[in-house]
Design a protein around this motif. Structure first.
Motif, mmCIF file in Angstrom:
data_model
loop_
_atom_site.group_PDB
_atom_site.id
_atom_site.type_symbol
_atom_site.label_atom_id
_atom_site.label_comp_id
_atom_site.label_asym_id
_atom_site.label_seq_id
_atom_site.Cartn_x
_atom_site.Cartn_y
_atom_site.Cartn_z
ATOM 1 N N VAL A 81 0.828 -1.320 -0.012
ATOM 2 C CA VAL A 81 0.057 0.070 -0.107
ATOM 3 C C VAL A 81 0.992 1.145 -0.099
ATOM 4 C CG1 VAL A 81 -0.180 0.127 2.416
ATOM 5 C CG2 VAL A 81 -1.732 1.371 1.318
ATOM 6 N N SER A 82 0.465 2.140 -0.641
ATOM 7 C CA SER A 82 1.309 3.442 -0.870
ATOM 8 C C SER A 82 1.045 4.154 0.340
ATOM 9 C CB SER A 82 0.565 4.279 -1.947
ATOM 10 O OG SER A 82 1.322 5.600 -2.002
ATOM 11 N N ALA A 83 2.074 4.610 1.143
ATOM 12 C CA ALA A 83 2.049 5.495 2.213
ATOM 13 C C ALA A 83 1.285 6.720 1.867
ATOM 14 C CB ALA A 83 3.372 5.730 2.876
ATOM 15 N N GLU A 84 1.427 7.201 0.615
ATOM 16 C CA GLU A 84 0.593 8.420 0.285
ATOM 17 C C GLU A 84 -0.790 8.330 0.244
ATOM 18 O OE1 GLU A 84 2.996 8.842 -3.295
ATOM 19 O OE2 GLU A 84 4.734 9.685 -2.267
ATOM 20 N N ASN A 85 -1.267 7.330 -0.328
ATOM 21 C CA ASN A 85 -2.687 6.954 -0.380
ATOM 22 C C ASN A 85 -3.518 6.359 0.438
ATOM 23 O OD1 ASN A 85 -2.356 8.540 -2.843
ATOM 24 N ND2 ASN A 85 -1.746 6.411 -3.913
ATOM 25 N N HIS A 86 -2.796 5.581 1.165
ATOM 26 C CA HIS A 86 -3.397 4.580 2.179
ATOM 27 C C HIS A 86 -4.404 3.404 1.594
ATOM 28 C CE1 HIS A 86 -3.065 7.715 5.802
ATOM 29 N NE2 HIS A 86 -1.874 7.572 5.063
ATOM 30 N N ALA A 137 -6.226 -15.215 8.191
ATOM 31 C CA ALA A 137 -6.435 -14.443 9.180
ATOM 32 C C ALA A 137 -5.186 -13.504 9.374
ATOM 33 C CB ALA A 137 -6.277 -15.128 10.551
ATOM 34 N N TYR A 138 -4.092 -13.962 8.619
ATOM 35 C CA TYR A 138 -3.129 -12.797 8.784
ATOM 36 C C TYR A 138 -2.327 -12.580 7.244
ATOM 37 C CZ TYR A 138 -2.689 -15.027 13.259
ATOM 38 O OH TYR A 138 -2.845 -15.398 14.713
ATOM 39 N N ILE A 139 -2.471 -11.375 7.256
ATOM 40 C CA ILE A 139 -2.046 -10.815 5.960
ATOM 41 C C ILE A 139 -0.740 -9.924 5.998
ATOM 42 C CG2 ILE A 139 -2.554 -9.268 3.842
ATOM 43 C CD1 ILE A 139 -5.386 -10.028 4.328
ATOM 44 N N PHE A 140 0.443 -10.175 5.212
ATOM 45 C CA PHE A 140 1.597 -9.192 5.247
ATOM 46 C C PHE A 140 1.469 -8.063 4.606
ATOM 47 C CE2 PHE A 140 6.270 -8.401 5.206
ATOM 48 C CZ PHE A 140 6.418 -8.992 6.259
ATOM 49 N N ILE A 141 1.598 -6.920 5.461
ATOM 50 C CA ILE A 141 1.319 -5.601 4.901
ATOM 51 C C ILE A 141 2.607 -4.803 4.532
ATOM 52 C CG2 ILE A 141 0.085 -3.400 5.029
ATOM 53 C CD1 ILE A 141 -2.023 -4.979 6.258
ATOM 54 N N VAL A 142 2.846 -4.250 3.545
ATOM 55 C CA VAL A 142 3.986 -3.487 3.319
ATOM 56 C C VAL A 142 3.637 -2.185 2.896
ATOM 57 C CG1 VAL A 142 6.238 -3.109 2.015
ATOM 58 C CG2 VAL A 142 5.310 -5.394 2.711
ATOM 59 N N VAL A 143 3.969 -1.061 3.697
ATOM 60 C CA VAL A 143 3.545 0.503 3.485
ATOM 61 C C VAL A 143 5.053 1.017 2.798
ATOM 62 C CG1 VAL A 143 2.948 2.524 4.500
ATOM 63 C CG2 VAL A 143 2.167 0.373 5.331
ATOM 64 N N ASN A 144 4.611 1.105 1.650
ATOM 65 C CA ASN A 144 5.647 1.554 0.870
ATOM 66 C C ASN A 144 6.084 3.073 0.595
ATOM 67 O OD1 ASN A 144 8.074 0.927 -0.788
ATOM 68 N ND2 ASN A 144 6.952 0.442 -2.764
ATOM 69 N N ARG A 145 7.178 3.513 0.298
ATOM 70 C CA ARG A 145 7.238 5.069 0.041
ATOM 71 C C ARG A 145 7.149 6.041 1.154
ATOM 72 N NH1 ARG A 145 3.694 5.321 -5.657
ATOM 73 N NH2 ARG A 145 5.197 4.108 -6.856
ATOM 74 N N PHE A 146 7.631 5.234 2.312
ATOM 75 C CA PHE A 146 7.247 5.806 3.661
ATOM 76 C C PHE A 146 8.258 7.057 3.852
ATOM 77 C CE2 PHE A 146 7.658 5.938 8.429
ATOM 78 C CZ PHE A 146 6.391 6.054 8.572
ATOM 79 N N ASP A 147 9.198 6.948 3.015
ATOM 80 C CA ASP A 147 10.353 8.020 3.261
ATOM 81 C C ASP A 147 9.742 9.397 2.514
ATOM 82 O OD1 ASP A 147 10.050 7.106 0.646
ATOM 83 O OD2 ASP A 147 12.230 7.408 0.019
ATOM 84 N N ASN A 148 8.522 9.361 1.839
ATOM 85 C CA ASN A 148 8.259 10.588 1.072
ATOM 86 C C ASN A 148 7.055 11.288 2.205
ATOM 87 O OD1 ASN A 148 9.121 10.099 -1.158
ATOM 88 N ND2 ASN A 148 7.578 9.021 -2.066
ATOM 89 N N ILE A 149 6.780 10.597 3.515
ATOM 90 C CA ILE A 149 5.773 11.188 4.192
ATOM 91 C C ILE A 149 6.594 11.993 5.488
ATOM 92 C CG2 ILE A 149 4.043 10.559 6.077
ATOM 93 C CD1 ILE A 149 3.397 9.878 3.278
ATOM 94 N N ARG A 150 6.033 13.113 5.596
ATOM 95 C CA ARG A 150 6.719 14.033 6.540
ATOM 96 C C ARG A 150 6.296 13.610 8.072
ATOM 97 N NH1 ARG A 150 5.459 19.978 4.336
ATOM 98 N NH2 ARG A 150 3.388 18.693 3.731
ATOM 99 N N ASP A 151 4.880 13.524 8.162
ATOM 100 C CA ASP A 151 4.674 13.208 9.776
ATOM 101 C C ASP A 151 4.378 11.956 9.551
ATOM 102 O OD1 ASP A 151 3.287 13.103 12.055
ATOM 103 O OD2 ASP A 151 1.623 14.523 11.560
ATOM 104 N N LYS A 152 5.291 10.922 9.790
ATOM 105 C CA LYS A 152 5.653 9.651 9.686
ATOM 106 C C LYS A 152 4.590 8.932 10.886
ATOM 107 C CE LYS A 152 9.770 8.961 7.489
ATOM 108 N NZ LYS A 152 9.694 10.480 6.810
#
Length: 773
Positions: free
Chosen positions: A318-323, A340-355
């Motif tokens: 998932v894009s960190a910019e779009n959620h 029951a379990y899904i591996f979730i990768v929040v990508n492009r996290f470096d583009n977010i200012r308020d992490k």
């Protein structure tokens, strides 16, 4: 390739909802297997190896046990599918808070209402969308047969999915599906896992088909691309006719805006150590599948949804910019039915200012979409920047990705019981839970239906029997009414016509104008007599009409009393009775008038009249000669006049007597004609049997007219009884079906609970129930 793998010491068992079992190498009190140390096994490596063997033994035993429960559940679902085609199952609505408050306010409820459940179904959910209606409202706006058809389709899908699950847990390899929205960085993430650029990357969507990345050692250590044509033969690596071969450099032109191939197999070499590489791990065969973006088009999005059925692990990028977008939420919710379990990768996290805010919002969404994933968010939810891995510039970001990779490795390899077996167990529990809910709801519905139909039978069966008896009684009453009415009409007609014929000459009914109009007088007298008889017949017909109206009203009263609204009253017009004038005597009486009809010689009174004429003449002479009777006068006259004179006078005397008799006969014509004509008419009518014929004709007309409402009444009774009979038969049939349904859903509930209990007892990371380590 061997299915064995190195296993860290297991942790102590805790409830699945509170602990996922991740972090086996971290000493945090997690679950640990109790493995007895055999003689001579005192070193840590030997102990870990022994634990690995035991864990693999548990894995195999649980895999077999889970396969058995899948087979039993499939059989149960197929039986339910068959039963659903015969007895459509009731599909309950979801009970909302506002519905609960309304139910609390209203005390009176319909006897049979659509049952409600407290939560949505997981697998057997009929999810439809149309306008402003919610899925639940839309489902319940359909007919029961339509709902049964939709449910049949869902059951069929579940059976198919369970079969795929069984094949999946039997397969020693593992498939990892990398999916997400458009431009979420899926291809970049896959390249980061491989530590080199293999899949094409672009700011625009570039992956239009499924790209399955495999270890080159499965292709004789040759790096190449196998492109599988659309509608081609099933892929077989050993059959070159099932695919087209390309080099890795040609991959981009194959997967970008492709309309020739449906899938590509990419064989790549990963030279990293087996404890670092996911693809070449030394434990199991791994396939990493890069999927097209969910919003690329509806067909490919549907294909991604369907493809997850054959996947062991879902990595959602998932894009960190779009959620999470709407399509992302729908996919995760669909996948959550099994995984029951899904591996979730929040990508492009470096583009977010308020992490911190971004992490909080993402985790809140994860908590709603996949609660168990949120429970183990430290292991399953990672915030990274995949580009930094390929570029290798930022050490901190590389460390974050390394942690992600190790978590994914532990999930896929070390926790295979959860990545391989847990989805099947989770899906089984969801299916069985839905079956249990459906069975409970339908037991209540069918029990209520059975109770209702029995109550209805206890009411309508006596009514039906009463109607049958009433039909016989009413039919008898109708016959009695018809017979009594007809007998009454016949008796009245015979009596009235007879009396009229017997007294047709009692009164002078035509004025006599003298001897010169004697023939006209006779004709008029005859016509008047016939009209008098006809009038009496008309009176009898009118009487019959009124009696018929009474009989019809009596039948109507019976119909309304016994049939109510089912009896349709038809209009009756009595003036239409006797419309054919069959009683016109002028066309049937052939009485001819002759000279003898003017003189009545058959009566003694006529002779006495002639004598009276002679007496009158003699009395005149007697007064003249002083005698009291014509005999005495004749004797005295003879004595006085002498024989000679007497002989001379006898002729004039006879002439006088004859003239007196003729005068009397002519004077008696007004009386003689009616008597003579009446006598002749009576004789002719008697020969015709006129009285009986007309009485019977009137009676038959009456019976005929009464026969119509009688048949209508009988027909209405017959239709009512047939309708009631069909209702009784339908209720009896429904009673039997309800009894069978109650029994079936009781067995279904027992089976669902038995299967569910057996599946819940499976500790996928420990020994099967009933075994000890």
């Amino acid at each position: 390739m061997s299915s064995r793998y190195a296993q860290t010491p297991s942790q102590q068992q805790r409830p699945a909802n509170s602990d996922s079992g991740y972090g086996g190498s971290v000493e945090d009190g997690d679950r640990e297997f109790s493995v007895s140390v055999l003689p001579g096994q005192s070193s840590d490596p030997e102990r870990r190896q022994w634990a690995s063997h035991v864990h693999q033994l548990y894995f195999n035993q649980n895999r077999v046990a889970l396969g058995r429960w899948i087979s039993r559940t499939v059989e149960t679902l197929k039986n339910f599918q068959t039963a659903n085609s015969k007895w459509p199952a009731t599909y309950p609505a979801v009970q909302r808070a506002e519905a609960l408050s309304e139910e609390a306010e209203t005390s009176e409820q319909p006897r049979l209402v659509t049952p409600q459940i407290a939560q949505e179904f997981n697998v057997l959910k009929l999810d439809l969308k149309l306008g402003a209606l919610s899925p639940s409202e839309l489902v319940h706006s359909l007919e029961k047969s339509s709902i049964a058809s939709l449910l049949d389709g869902k059951i069929g899908q579940s059976v198919k999915h369970l079969m795929l699950l069984r094949d999946r847990i039997e397969d020693t390899s593992s498939k990892v599906l990398v999916t997400g929205d458009l431009n979420a960085g899926k291809s970049t993430f896959c390249n980061a896992l491989l530590r080199k650029k293999v899949l094409p990357e672009d700011q625009q969507p570039c992956t239009s088909i499924f790209c399955e990345v495999l270890d080159a050692r499965e292709n004789s250590s040759v790096e190449e691309v196998h492109a599988i044509p659309i509608n081609g033969a099933l892929y077989n690596r050993h059959d070159s006719s099932t695919y087209h071969v390309y080099s890795l450099d040609q991959l981009e032109e194959i997967v970008v805006e492709n309309d020739v191939y449906c899938q590509v197999k990419i064989y790549v070499e990963d030279v990293r150590a087996i404890d670092e590489s996911l693809l070449r791990n030394g434990v199991v065969d791994i396939a990493i599948i890069d999927a097209p973006g969910l919003n690329l088009d509806s067909i490919k999005t549907t294909a991604v949804f369907a493809r997850q059925e054959e996947i062991d692990v879902v990595v959602f990028v998932v894009s960190a910019e779009n959620h999470f977008t709407l399509s992302a939420k729908e996919f995760i919710q669909a996948a959550a039915n099994e995984k029951a379990y899904i591996f979730i990768v929040v990508n492009r996290f470096d583009n977010i200012r308020d992490k911190a805010r971004c992490q909080r919002l993402i985790l809140e969404q994860v908590a709603q979409l996949s609660p168990r994933t949120h429970q183990d968010a430290k292991e399953l939810v990672h915030f990274v920047s995949s580009n930094a891995v390929i570029e290798g510039k930022d050490g901190a970001k590389l460390k974050e990705f390394d942690e992600l990779e190790q978590s994914l490795r532990r999930f896929v390899l070390e926790k295979r019981a959860r990545s391989k077996l847990a989805p099947a167990k989770h899906y089984l529990l969801n299916v069985l839970g839905d079956l249990e809910t459906l069975a409970e709801v339908n037991i209540n519905v069918t029990s209520a239906e059975l109770e209702k139909v029995r109550d209805e039978l206890s009411t309508i069966t006596p009514e039906f029997q009463k109607s049958v008896q009433a039909r016989t009684a009413v039919s008898d009453n109708v016959e009695v009414t018809i017979d009594e009415t007809c007998d009454n009409v016949y008796g009245f007609s015979r009596k009235n016509i007879s009396a009229t014929i017997a007294h047709i000459d009692d009164k002078a009914i035509v004025e006599y104008d003298g001897v010169l109009s004697a023939f006209a007088y006779a004709e008029k007298t005859k016509e008047a007599m016939l009209q008098k008889i006809q009038k009496s017949v008309t009176i009898c017909e009118e009487y019959a009409r009124n009696q018929t109206v009474g009989g019809i009203n009596s039948m109507k009263a019976l119909g309304i009393m016994h049939l109510g609204d089912e009896y349709v009253e038809k209009a009756f017009r009595k003036e239409l009775m006797f419309s054919r004038k069959r009683h016109q005597l002028s066309k049937t009486i052939q009485t001819e008038i002759n000279i003898f009809d003017f003189f009545d010689f058959d009566k003694q009174e006529k002779v006495a009249g002639m004598s009276m004429g002679l007496t009158v003449a003699t009395m005149a002479g007697g007064q003249l000669f002083g005698v009291s009777s014509w005999i005495d006068g004749l004797w005295k006259a003879t004595s006085m006049l002498g024989p000679r004179t007497t002989r001379k006078l006898i002729v004039p005397a006879l002439l006088v007597a004859g003239a007196a008799g003729a005068w009397f006969l002519i004077a008696d014509i007004p009386n003689a004609v009616p008597r003579k004509l009446a006598k002749k008419i009576r004789k002719e009518l008697e020969a015709m049997d006129y009285i009986h014929a007309n009485s019977e004709r009137i009676m038959k007309e009456c019976r005929k007219v009464l026969g119509f409402p009688a048949e209508e009444l009988r027909g209405a009774f017959q239709r009512s009884i047939e309708k009631q009979g069909r209702t009784v038969e339908e209720k009896k049939k429904l009673e039997k079906e309800s009894e069978v349904a109650v029994k079936y859903f009781g067995n279904l509930l027992r089976e669902a609970r038995e299967h569910k209990g057996g599946v819940m007892k499976l500790d996928l990371e420990g020994p099967p129930s009933g075994t000890t380590a």
